[in-house]
Write a protein that holds these residues in place. Structure first.
Motif, mmCIF file in Angstrom:
data_model
loop_
_atom_site.group_PDB
_atom_site.id
_atom_site.type_symbol
_atom_site.label_atom_id
_atom_site.label_comp_id
_atom_site.label_asym_id
_atom_site.label_seq_id
_atom_site.Cartn_x
_atom_site.Cartn_y
_atom_site.Cartn_z
ATOM 1 N N PHE A 107 0.789 -1.224 0.000
ATOM 2 C CA PHE A 107 0.000 0.000 0.000
ATOM 3 C C PHE A 107 0.827 1.282 0.000
ATOM 4 O O PHE A 107 0.279 2.379 0.091
ATOM 5 C CB PHE A 107 -0.954 -0.001 1.202
ATOM 6 N N GLY A 108 2.143 1.162 -0.077
ATOM 7 C CA GLY A 108 2.980 2.344 -0.193
ATOM 8 C C GLY A 108 3.351 2.983 1.128
ATOM 9 O O GLY A 108 2.844 2.620 2.199
ATOM 10 N N ASP A 109 4.240 3.980 1.038
ATOM 11 C CA ASP A 109 4.788 4.640 2.228
ATOM 12 C C ASP A 109 3.739 5.463 2.969
ATOM 13 O O ASP A 109 3.644 5.419 4.195
ATOM 14 C CB ASP A 109 5.963 5.525 1.815
ATOM 15 N N GLY A 110 2.926 6.235 2.212
ATOM 16 C CA GLY A 110 1.936 7.102 2.862
ATOM 17 C C GLY A 110 0.941 6.320 3.695
ATOM 18 O O GLY A 110 0.668 6.665 4.845
ATOM 19 N N MET A 111 0.386 5.230 3.131
ATOM 20 C CA MET A 111 -0.570 4.416 3.872
ATOM 21 C C MET A 111 0.102 3.700 5.026
ATOM 22 O O MET A 111 -0.538 3.443 6.060
ATOM 23 C CB MET A 111 -1.229 3.400 2.941
ATOM 24 N N CYS A 112 1.399 3.380 4.882
ATOM 25 C CA CYS A 112 2.136 2.753 5.984
ATOM 26 C C CYS A 112 2.192 3.694 7.176
ATOM 27 O O CYS A 112 1.933 3.287 8.318
ATOM 28 C CB CYS A 112 3.537 2.380 5.520
ATOM 29 N N ARG A 113 2.520 4.948 6.927
ATOM 30 C CA ARG A 113 2.604 5.928 8.017
ATOM 31 C C ARG A 113 1.244 6.114 8.696
ATOM 32 O O ARG A 113 1.147 6.120 9.921
ATOM 33 C CB ARG A 113 3.091 7.273 7.475
ATOM 34 N N ILE A 114 0.210 6.263 7.873
ATOM 35 C CA ILE A 114 -1.136 6.466 8.427
ATOM 36 C C ILE A 114 -1.584 5.230 9.203
ATOM 37 O O ILE A 114 -2.195 5.333 10.276
ATOM 38 C CB ILE A 114 -2.131 6.795 7.300
ATOM 39 N N ASN A 115 -1.298 4.049 8.659
ATOM 40 C CA ASN A 115 -1.696 2.803 9.308
ATOM 41 C C ASN A 115 -1.077 2.673 10.694
ATOM 42 O O ASN A 115 -1.775 2.381 11.680
ATOM 43 C CB ASN A 115 -1.288 1.625 8.422
ATOM 44 N N LEU A 116 0.224 2.893 10.790
ATOM 45 C CA LEU A 116 0.898 2.799 12.081
ATOM 46 C C LEU A 116 0.402 3.873 13.038
ATOM 47 O O LEU A 116 0.200 3.627 14.231
ATOM 48 C CB LEU A 116 2.410 2.915 11.886
ATOM 49 N N PHE A 117 0.181 5.084 12.513
ATOM 50 C CA PHE A 117 -0.303 6.184 13.343
ATOM 51 C C PHE A 117 -1.670 5.854 13.940
ATOM 52 O O PHE A 117 -1.907 6.070 15.139
ATOM 53 C CB PHE A 117 -0.379 7.455 12.495
ATOM 54 N N LEU A 118 -2.583 5.327 13.129
ATOM 55 C CA LEU A 118 -3.921 4.989 13.623
ATOM 56 C C LEU A 118 -3.873 3.865 14.646
ATOM 57 O O LEU A 118 -4.588 3.891 15.656
ATOM 58 C CB LEU A 118 -4.831 4.585 12.459
ATOM 59 N N MET A 119 -3.025 2.874 14.409
ATOM 60 C CA MET A 119 -2.951 1.742 15.334
ATOM 61 C C MET A 119 -2.384 2.165 16.683
ATOM 62 O O MET A 119 -2.860 1.719 17.732
ATOM 63 C CB MET A 119 -2.100 0.635 14.707
ATOM 64 N N PHE A 120 -1.383 3.023 16.670
ATOM 65 C CA PHE A 120 -0.842 3.530 17.935
ATOM 66 C C PHE A 120 -1.852 4.419 18.653
ATOM 67 O O PHE A 120 -2.036 4.321 19.869
ATOM 68 C CB PHE A 120 0.446 4.323 17.688
ATOM 69 N N SER A 121 -2.472 5.319 17.896
ATOM 70 C CA SER A 121 -3.385 6.299 18.495
ATOM 71 C C SER A 121 -4.584 5.624 19.137
ATOM 72 O O SER A 121 -5.113 6.100 20.139
ATOM 73 C CB SER A 121 -3.848 7.307 17.437
ATOM 74 N N ASN A 122 -5.050 4.515 18.552
ATOM 75 C CA ASN A 122 -6.210 3.820 19.109
ATOM 76 C C ASN A 122 -5.956 3.368 20.538
ATOM 77 O O ASN A 122 -6.806 3.555 21.419
ATOM 78 C CB ASN A 122 -6.576 2.619 18.244
ATOM 79 N N ARG A 123 -4.817 2.758 20.776
ATOM 80 C CA ARG A 123 -4.506 2.276 22.118
ATOM 81 C C ARG A 123 -4.502 3.433 23.111
ATOM 82 O O ARG A 123 -5.114 3.361 24.181
ATOM 83 C CB ARG A 123 -3.159 1.564 22.135
ATOM 84 N N SER A 124 -3.808 4.517 22.758
ATOM 85 C CA SER A 124 -3.701 5.660 23.662
ATOM 86 C C SER A 124 -5.057 6.299 23.914
ATOM 87 O O SER A 124 -5.417 6.610 25.061
ATOM 88 C CB SER A 124 -2.732 6.702 23.077
ATOM 89 N N ALA A 125 -5.830 6.512 22.841
ATOM 90 C CA ALA A 125 -7.133 7.164 22.981
ATOM 91 C C ALA A 125 -8.105 6.293 23.769
ATOM 92 O O ALA A 125 -8.863 6.804 24.612
ATOM 93 C CB ALA A 125 -7.700 7.490 21.604
ATOM 94 N N SER A 126 -8.106 4.986 23.505
ATOM 95 C CA SER A 126 -9.018 4.091 24.228
ATOM 96 C C SER A 126 -8.722 4.105 25.725
ATOM 97 O O SER A 126 -9.643 4.192 26.550
ATOM 98 C CB SER A 126 -8.902 2.668 23.684
ATOM 99 N N ILE A 127 -7.455 4.013 26.084
ATOM 100 C CA ILE A 127 -7.074 4.027 27.495
ATOM 101 C C ILE A 127 -7.480 5.346 28.146
ATOM 102 O O ILE A 127 -8.074 5.369 29.236
ATOM 103 C CB ILE A 127 -5.563 3.797 27.639
#
Length: 369
Positions: A107-127
């Motif tokens: 999916f390319g570099d841009g989607m990689c950055r967004i994907n990792l950002f969303l996955m990290f942010s979910n944990r922090s926001a949920s907690i």
């Protein structure tokens, strides 16, 4: 979530020097490649179940919040933000599942950055949002006259905005760096691979991530335990009276603590384990491999919170619960109404018993006079 093992979810080129220049399993090169494909076997089905259950629960929750609730309060607003945080994770997981099944990232570099950002942010926001819900319930029960309980919806919106800024800000630098490794059918979307390959900026980013992963669990978890203990003490002191509200608040805290223990504790423990090994025992490849595999397993549990959060909505909001019951088929609604009737009957019975005891005491006083 500790995604320094993301992509293949392994640090396949760990090259930390071995103290003394040798003697360890990897000689001067440190531990050899991990060489496991456990993530390709375990994570796809586990993450797929997380996505299916999470989407089902959160789509229903979003529908109820948007179309069934006639009025909102601060607690409802906090829960709605929790739904949004869950959707961030659920949107990012299909790309990760695809990469695991293919064996590489397409999916390319841009989607990689967004994907990792969303996955990290979910944990922090949920907690963070679950902690806010527990604290709000704590003040409602233990300190009912505190001004915190007079919070308006506008003020609750500002609190939610502050929480989002607080949890997203440390993750924004992740969007500034390229996390793609390899090329062609060996392309991987890594957060971090090895100290040898990584720049100083990435090393600092990973160190900050490890600290946040631990602190954002320990501090909120301590606050949850405090709230639960105080509400429990309050419940014991108020055995006579109206314990229903307190009992519901206790269930809310218990549900949130359970989600913390099941979903977030394993990733925190494995993050600390890998951190300790990399810092103090870089030659201990056996321990490193063990914690790597445990981290892989814990990643599946980490996203289970998106599927379990709807349980928190039911426990923590009577308005949500009533809206959900009114939307259920008649047969299920009758079953839930019967359960509520038993609880109401029990409460009424307690109240009647108390009135009878009071009447008996009054009669004895009159006889004594």
């Amino acid at each position: 979530m500790s995604l320094e093992l993301s992509g293949n979810f392994t640090e396949s080129n760990w090259t930390t020097p071995v103290p003394g220049g040798g003697g360890g399993p990897g000689g001067r090169g440190g531990c050899p490649p991990v060489g496991i494909q456990l993530e390709g076997l375990i994570l796809p089905p586990v993450l797929t179940i997380d996505v299916i259950l999470g989407l089902l629960g959160n789509v229903v929750a979003l529908w109820i919040f948007c179309f069934k609730l006639k009025s909102w309060n601060p607690n409802t607003l906090f829960l709605f933000n929790l739904v949004i945080a869950d959707f961030f994770a659920l949107l990012s997981l299909p790309l990760r599942i695809d990469a695991l099944l293919r064996g590489h990232w397409v999916f390319g570099d841009g989607m990689c950055r967004i994907n990792l950002f969303l996955m990290f942010s979910n944990r922090s926001a949920s907690i963070a949002l679950m902690t806010v819900v527990a604290i709000y319930r704590y003040f409602k029960v233990v300190h009912p006259h505190h001004r915190f309980n007079r919070m308006t919806k506008r003020q609750a919106a500002f609190v939610s905005l502050f929480v989002w800024i607080l949890v997203i800000s440390p993750r924004v630098p992740m969007l500034a760096y390229n996390h793609i490794k390899g090329s062609g059918d060996k392309t991987q979307c890594f957060f971090f691979t090895s100290y040898k390959e990584a720049s100083r900026a990435i090393i600092i980013l990973v160190a900050m991530h490890r600290i946040l992963t631990v602190l954002e669990f320990i501090v909120p978890f301590g606050m949850l335990i405090f709230c639960s203990a105080r509400i429990s003490c309050f419940l014991r002191k108020r055995q006579i009276g109206k314990p229903d509200k307190v009992r519901k608040a206790m269930r809310v805290c218990a549900a949130i603590v359970a989600v913390f223990m099941v979903c977030f504790l394993p990733t925190t423990v494995t993050t600390i384990g890998i951190w300790v090994i990399r810092s103090f025992r870089p030659w201990d490849c056996t321990s490193f491999y063990t914690f790597t595999q445990l981290t892989i397993v814990s990643l599946g549990l980490n996203f289970l919170n998106s599927a379990l959060d709807p349980i928190i909505y039911v426990f923590s909001s009577s308005m949500f619960r009533k809206a959900l019951c009114s939307s259920l088929p008649r047969a299920l609604r009758c079953m839930m109404d019967a359960g509520d009737g038993k609880e109401a009957s029990s409460t009424e019975s307690q109240s009647t018993t108390q009135q009878e005891l009071k009447s008996i005491r009054d009669d004895r006083r009159s006889e004594a006079l």
